[in-house]
Scaffold this active site. Structure first.
Site, PDB file in Angstrom:
ATOM      1  N   PRO A   5      39.116  52.273  39.934  1.00 54.03           N
ATOM      2  CA  PRO A   5      39.061  53.419  39.101  1.00 54.03           C
ATOM      3  C   PRO A   5      39.825  53.283  37.918  1.00 54.03           C
ATOM      4  CG  PRO A   5      40.426  53.515  41.051  1.00 54.03           C
ATOM      5  CD  PRO A   5      39.892  52.142  41.183  1.00 54.03           C
ATOM      6  N   ASN A   6      39.398  54.041  36.816  1.00 59.17           N
ATOM      7  CA  ASN A   6      40.012  54.203  35.673  1.00 59.17           C
ATOM      8  C   ASN A   6      39.861  52.870  34.638  1.00 59.17           C
ATOM      9  OD1 ASN A   6      40.890  56.899  35.959  1.00 59.17           O
ATOM     10  ND2 ASN A   6      42.373  55.870  37.461  1.00 59.17           N
ATOM     11  N   ARG A  34      42.800  53.879  27.475  1.00 56.39           N
ATOM     12  CA  ARG A  34      43.821  54.366  28.419  1.00 56.39           C
ATOM     13  C   ARG A  34      45.068  53.549  28.296  1.00 56.39           C
ATOM     14  NH1 ARG A  34      43.766  52.020  34.656  1.00 56.39           N
ATOM     15  NH2 ARG A  34      45.292  53.201  35.617  1.00 56.39           N
ATOM     16  N   TYR A  79      47.793  48.679  28.906  1.00 52.63           N
ATOM     17  CA  TYR A  79      46.591  47.805  29.272  1.00 52.63           C
ATOM     18  C   TYR A  79      45.755  47.173  28.201  1.00 52.63           C
ATOM     19  CZ  TYR A  79      47.246  50.065  33.696  1.00 52.63           C
ATOM     20  OH  TYR A  79      47.642  50.707  34.886  1.00 52.63           O
ATOM     21  N   ASN A  85      39.961  43.773  41.000  1.00 52.28           N
ATOM     22  CA  ASN A  85      41.121  44.370  40.303  1.00 52.28           C
ATOM     23  C   ASN A  85      40.754  45.947  40.809  1.00 52.28           C
ATOM     24  OD1 ASN A  85      43.194  45.891  39.235  1.00 52.28           O
ATOM     25  ND2 ASN A  85      42.691  45.360  37.190  1.00 52.28           N
ATOM     26  N   ALA A  92      44.531  51.417  41.224  1.00 53.58           N
ATOM     27  CA  ALA A  92      45.082  52.079  41.963  1.00 53.58           C
ATOM     28  C   ALA A  92      44.853  52.309  43.440  1.00 53.58           C
ATOM     29  CB  ALA A  92      44.973  53.575  41.713  1.00 53.58           C
ATOM     30  N   GLU A 128      42.750  38.483  43.830  1.00 48.36           N
ATOM     31  CA  GLU A 128      43.238  39.942  43.405  1.00 48.36           C
ATOM     32  C   GLU A 128      43.704  39.439  41.741  1.00 48.36           C
ATOM     33  OE1 GLU A 128      46.372  41.570  45.862  1.00 48.36           O
ATOM     34  OE2 GLU A 128      46.777  42.843  44.407  1.00 48.36           O
ATOM     35  N   HIS A 176      45.379  41.853  38.569  1.00 49.31           N
ATOM     36  CA  HIS A 176      46.048  42.923  37.652  1.00 49.31           C
ATOM     37  C   HIS A 176      46.242  42.613  36.269  1.00 49.31           C
ATOM     38  CE1 HIS A 176      46.233  45.108  41.369  1.00 49.31           C
ATOM     39  NE2 HIS A 176      46.809  44.188  42.063  1.00 49.31           N
ATOM     40  N   ARG A 196      56.839  47.656  37.398  1.00 51.65           N
ATOM     41  CA  ARG A 196      56.516  49.014  37.378  1.00 51.65           C
ATOM     42  C   ARG A 196      57.114  49.738  38.454  1.00 51.65           C
ATOM     43  NH1 ARG A 196      50.443  49.213  35.436  1.00 51.65           N
ATOM     44  NH2 ARG A 196      51.014  51.568  34.849  1.00 51.65           N
TER      45      ARG A 196
HETATM   46  C1  DQA Z   1      46.255  47.761  37.635  1.00 49.50           C
HETATM   47  C2  DQA Z   1      47.550  48.287  38.052  1.00 49.50           C
HETATM   48  C3  DQA Z   1      47.577  49.281  38.943  1.00 49.50           C
HETATM   49  O1  DQA Z   1      49.013  49.826  39.577  1.00 49.50           O
HETATM   50  C4  DQA Z   1      47.104  50.570  38.369  1.00 49.50           C
HETATM   51  O2  DQA Z   1      46.869  51.723  39.264  1.00 49.50           O
HETATM   52  C5  DQA Z   1      45.831  50.465  37.540  1.00 49.50           C
HETATM   53  C6  DQA Z   1      45.714  49.040  37.066  1.00 49.50           C
HETATM   54  C7  DQA Z   1      46.384  46.730  36.564  1.00 49.50           C
HETATM   55  O3  DQA Z   1      45.337  45.991  36.297  1.00 49.50           O
HETATM   56  O4  DQA Z   1      47.519  46.506  35.834  1.00 49.50           O
HETATM   57  O5  DQA Z   1      45.062  51.030  37.535  1.00 49.50           O
HETATM   58  O6  DQA Z   1      45.552  47.373  38.652  1.00 49.50           O
END
Ligand code: DQA
Length: 139
Positions: A10-11, A18, A23, A72, A75, A96, A98, A105
């Protein structure tokens, strides 16, 4: 040729717009275009969804066919027992990734339902995290 899929949660479709301080300002589509050219030794594909069940469906679909999954889950990493379970259920190795260093964080981002069943975890290198994950599939 190894079949590798990038699965974004998501997102991550909003990358570039964003929270650029965290990011970055590049869209994932632009980054992905460069990746395809640079890593033409792989058969690369990309899937993004904001919906937990769609991510699980996709992981099930590719998880017995592909050579690698770069995941990835955004959230959902921190909340989804279902995504953790499917990563455990499949045969394809999952890396995995990020973009941000989730450990620097908020506390709730320190928990991952995926890490225990991932082949490896790469985080905190910006979009380069994906590239490092991809390089791990070069043998
Ligand atoms: C994320 C880190 C997550 O905590 C966050 O909710 C994201 C992006 C990252 O790529 O840094 O949406 O996965």
């Amino acid at each position: 040729m190894k079949k590798i899929i990038i699965i974004n949660g998501p997102n991550l479709n909003l990358l570039g717009k964003r929270e650029p301080g965290i990011y970055g300002s590049k869209s994932f589509e632009d980054f992905y275009k460069d990746l395809i050219v640079k890593y033409n030794c792989f058969e690369l594909s990309l899937f993004q969804s904001n919906i937990e069940g769609e991510l699980i469906d996709k992981i099930q679909e590719v998880g017995f066919l592909y050579d690698g999954i770069i995941l990835n889950a955004a959230a959902y990493t921190h909340t989804s027992v279902g995504i953790g379970d499917v990563v455990k259920a499949i045969q394809t190795p999952v890396i995995e990734v990020h973009i941000s260093n989730t450990y620097s964080r908020e506390e709730f981002r320190h928990q991952s339902y995926i890490s225990a069943n991932a082949k490896g975890v790469i985080l905190g290198f910006g979009l380069q995290s994906y590239e490092l994950a991809l390089q791990s599939f070069i043998s």
